[in-house]
Design an enzyme around this catalytic site. Structure first.
Site, PDB file in Angstrom:
ATOM      1  N   ALA A  81       0.918  -1.346  -0.134  1.00 40.86           N
ATOM      2  CA  ALA A  81       0.229  -0.172  -0.155  1.00 40.86           C
ATOM      3  C   ALA A  81       1.140   1.346   0.143  1.00 40.86           C
ATOM      4  CB  ALA A  81      -1.035  -0.041   1.023  1.00 40.86           C
ATOM      5  N   ALA A  82       1.025   2.394  -1.178  1.00 39.15           N
ATOM      6  CA  ALA A  82       1.448   3.120  -0.978  1.00 39.15           C
ATOM      7  C   ALA A  82       0.883   4.670  -2.249  1.00 39.15           C
ATOM      8  CB  ALA A  82       2.974   3.258  -1.534  1.00 39.15           C
ATOM      9  N   SER A  84       2.142   6.399  -5.462  1.00 39.93           N
ATOM     10  CA  SER A  84       3.100   6.020  -6.061  1.00 39.93           C
ATOM     11  C   SER A  84       3.350   6.297  -7.625  1.00 39.93           C
ATOM     12  CB  SER A  84       3.241   4.494  -6.154  1.00 39.93           C
ATOM     13  OG  SER A  84       2.117   4.400  -6.907  1.00 39.93           O
ATOM     14  N   TYR A 148       8.298  10.649  -4.532  1.00 44.35           N
ATOM     15  CA  TYR A 148       8.166   9.680  -3.957  1.00 44.35           C
ATOM     16  C   TYR A 148       9.260   8.002  -3.667  1.00 44.35           C
ATOM     17  CZ  TYR A 148       6.434   4.916  -5.309  1.00 44.35           C
ATOM     18  OH  TYR A 148       6.624   3.904  -6.478  1.00 44.35           O
ATOM     19  N   LYS A 152      10.380   6.521  -0.181  1.00 46.95           N
ATOM     20  CA  LYS A 152      10.316   4.536  -0.619  1.00 46.95           C
ATOM     21  C   LYS A 152      12.112   4.673   0.448  1.00 46.95           C
ATOM     22  CE  LYS A 152       6.440   2.351  -1.976  1.00 46.95           C
ATOM     23  NZ  LYS A 152       5.917   1.980  -2.146  1.00 46.95           N
TER      24      LYS A 152
HETATM   25  N1  UFG Z   1       6.165   7.764 -21.548  1.00 49.06           N
HETATM   26  C1  UFG Z   1       5.447   8.080 -22.859  1.00 49.06           C
HETATM   27  N2  UFG Z   1       4.225   8.488 -22.612  1.00 49.06           N
HETATM   28  C2  UFG Z   1       2.975   8.212 -21.770  1.00 49.06           C
HETATM   29  C3  UFG Z   1       3.953   7.527 -20.518  1.00 49.06           C
HETATM   30  C4  UFG Z   1       5.136   7.102 -20.137  1.00 49.06           C
HETATM   31  O1  UFG Z   1       6.606   8.477 -23.497  1.00 49.06           O
HETATM   32  O2  UFG Z   1       2.723   8.716 -22.146  1.00 49.06           O
HETATM   33  C5  UFG Z   1       7.594   7.305 -21.340  1.00 49.06           C
HETATM   34  C6  UFG Z   1       7.635   7.728 -19.610  1.00 49.06           C
HETATM   35  O3  UFG Z   1       8.937   9.076 -20.248  1.00 49.06           O
HETATM   36  C7  UFG Z   1       9.012   6.947 -19.560  1.00 49.06           C
HETATM   37  C8  UFG Z   1       8.838   5.380 -20.302  1.00 49.06           C
HETATM   38  O4  UFG Z   1       7.384   5.648 -20.938  1.00 49.06           O
HETATM   39  O5  UFG Z   1      10.105   7.024 -20.318  1.00 49.06           O
HETATM   40  C9  UFG Z   1       7.986   4.962 -18.859  1.00 49.06           C
HETATM   41  O6  UFG Z   1       7.053   5.656 -17.803  1.00 49.06           O
HETATM   42  P1  UFG Z   1       6.138   5.021 -17.264  1.00 49.06           P
HETATM   43  O7  UFG Z   1       5.375   6.205 -16.418  1.00 49.06           O
HETATM   44  O8  UFG Z   1       5.749   4.029 -17.101  1.00 49.06           O
HETATM   45  O9  UFG Z   1       6.792   4.760 -15.927  1.00 49.06           O
HETATM   46  P2  UFG Z   1       8.393   5.575 -15.546  1.00 49.06           P
HETATM   47  O10 UFG Z   1      10.139   4.870 -15.962  1.00 49.06           O
HETATM   48  O11 UFG Z   1       8.495   6.876 -14.761  1.00 49.06           O
HETATM   49  O12 UFG Z   1       8.445   5.242 -13.610  1.00 49.06           O
HETATM   50  C10 UFG Z   1       8.692   3.909 -13.259  1.00 49.06           C
HETATM   51  C11 UFG Z   1       7.131   3.759 -11.578  1.00 49.06           C
HETATM   52  C12 UFG Z   1       7.373   4.664 -10.952  1.00 49.06           C
HETATM   53  C13 UFG Z   1       9.335   4.445 -10.231  1.00 49.06           C
HETATM   54  C14 UFG Z   1       9.912   5.208 -11.551  1.00 49.06           C
HETATM   55  C15 UFG Z   1      11.516   4.746 -10.991  1.00 49.06           C
HETATM   56  O13 UFG Z   1       6.232   3.175 -12.326  1.00 49.06           O
HETATM   57  O14 UFG Z   1       6.953   4.365 -10.249  1.00 49.06           O
HETATM   58  O15 UFG Z   1      10.045   3.777 -13.040  1.00 49.06           O
HETATM   59  O16 UFG Z   1      12.095   5.796 -12.433  1.00 49.06           O
HETATM   60  F1  UFG Z   1       9.309   5.509  -9.702  1.00 49.06           F
END
Ligand code: UFG
Length: 328
Positions: A81-82, A84, A148, A152
């Site tokens: 639970a968090a 995020s 975030y 953590k």
């Molecule tokens: N992205 C897009 N378009 C979108 C959504 C995402 O281009 O509509 C890109 C983001 O810029 C990123 C990649 O897709 O380069 C992945 O993005 P996500 O949001 O799916 O995942 P993140 O890498 O940002 O986040 C994940 C976890 C987080 C955590 C993070 C650690 O979901 O909880 O890794 O850096 F904090």
């Protein structure tokens, strides 16, 4: 105060916080299938009641209510639970310091009070921030770039001191990009920010296009690279961590496949799996995004005997697609 007493029962009594959420529900389902007795605790602020496996007892409540539950006597806690959402954490850090850190401290206190011997905690690659080099090992510096990741990391520190002082057997698992689904258990966020579910929403006709956050990154195709890990492989690591946790120790493992895929490669894979053209449009970079995040998970391989079996991006996307079509 009850001292934690650890045994290795085949059937453990486990409390899963966040058991109605994406990763919590998949792990709860797998733990039930492995023969454990699982109680799911969730305040349903982001989770879904119908995501809780039927074999689990469900308690609607916050993490701060865990004490009353743990008083019944549990072998361990899996704490999912968090809050995020990175962007939300920048705008409303109080939700993260109170909702993540304070709530987790109360959970640790309840575990101490009731002598709950084991804890597996959902940590994140966001604790590392912008990496100096990839793949990222557990020895990398912790320099979170958002509240975030900072919250953590703070909880990881608290767990370490509770483990040492109070004999808890604790493991923090640092997730990279979790994706995929397990049958009827999958990703269903009201506010969706993750790449794969958003791309699949385009294929379902729920969005017109996917925005690509930057095509000018220092990567081969100019889009960001991430390490996508199947949620079932992640659940397998939790089961191993739970059984292998050592009293008085806090162990920490990165969980990823060690392979990176670019945003463009993810979109192309989604096109292949869904047969939909999935229009994409370049958008500005998203603040706080590192160019490349790839895990070194050697420690989890060596110490937990964990080996991801669904590392193929096509398998991850296919399972996510089956789930997305199921829920519409
Ligand atoms: N992205 C897009 N378009 C979108 C959504 C995402 O281009 O509509 C890109 C983001 O810029 C990123 C990649 O897709 O380069 C992945 O993005 P996500 O949001 O799916 O995942 P993140 O890498 O940002 O986040 C994940 C976890 C987080 C955590 C993070 C650690 O979901 O909880 O890794 O850096 F904090």
């Amino acid at each position: 105060m009850t001292q934690p007493k650890i045994t290795q029962p085949d059937r453990m009594r486990l409390l899963v916080t966040g058991g109605a959420g994406y990763i919590g529900s998949v792990c709860a389902a797998r733990l039930v299938e492995a023969g454990h007795d699982v109680v799911a605790l969730d305040d349903l602020s982001t989770g879904h009641r119908d995501a809780v496996p039927a074999a689990c007892r469900f308690i609607e409540g916050t993490v701060e209510d865990a004490g009353a539950v743990l008083a019944e006597g549990f072998d361990g806690v899996l704490h999912f639970a968090a809050r995020s959402l990175v962007a939300e954490s920048m705008a409303q850090p109080q939700r993260y310091w109170l909702g993540n850190v304070v709530a987790s401290l109360r959970l640790l206190e309840a575990m101490r009070e009731h002598g709950t011997p084991r804890l597996v905690f959902s940590s994140t690659a966001a604790t590392y921030g912008e990496p100096a080099s990839v793949p990222i090992t557990e020895e990398a510096a912790n320099q979170p770039t958002n509240p975030y990741g900072a919250t953590k990391l703070a909880i990881d520190h608290a767990i370490g001191s509770y483990a040492t002082a109070h004999g808890i057997a604790a493991v923090s698992l640092r997730y990279f990009n979790v994706a995929g689904a397990y049958g009827r258990y999958g990703e269903r966020h009201t506010v969706e920010t993750h790449l794969i579910p958003l791309v699949l929403q385009v294929a379902l006709g729920r969005r017109n296009k996917i925005m690509v956050f930057g095509e000018d990154w220092p990567t081969p195709d100019g889009t960001c690279i991430r390490d996508y890990i199947h949620v079932v492989d992640l659940a397998d690591a939790h089961e191993r961590a739970l059984v292998q946790a050592v009293p008085g120790e806090h162990r920490l493992y990165n969980l990823g496949n060690g392979t990176g895929f670019s945003v463009q490669q993810v979109i192309d894979t989604c096109r292949q799996i869904t047969g939909h053209p999935i229009p994409a449009q370049c958008a500005p970079r998203r603040p706080g995004d590192p160019a490349v995040l790839i895990a070194a998970s050697d420690r989890a391989h060596c110490e937990l005997g964990w080996k991801p079996e669904r590392a193929d991006l096509a398998v991850i996307v296919a399972d996510a697609w089956e789930f997305a079509r199921r829920v519409g």
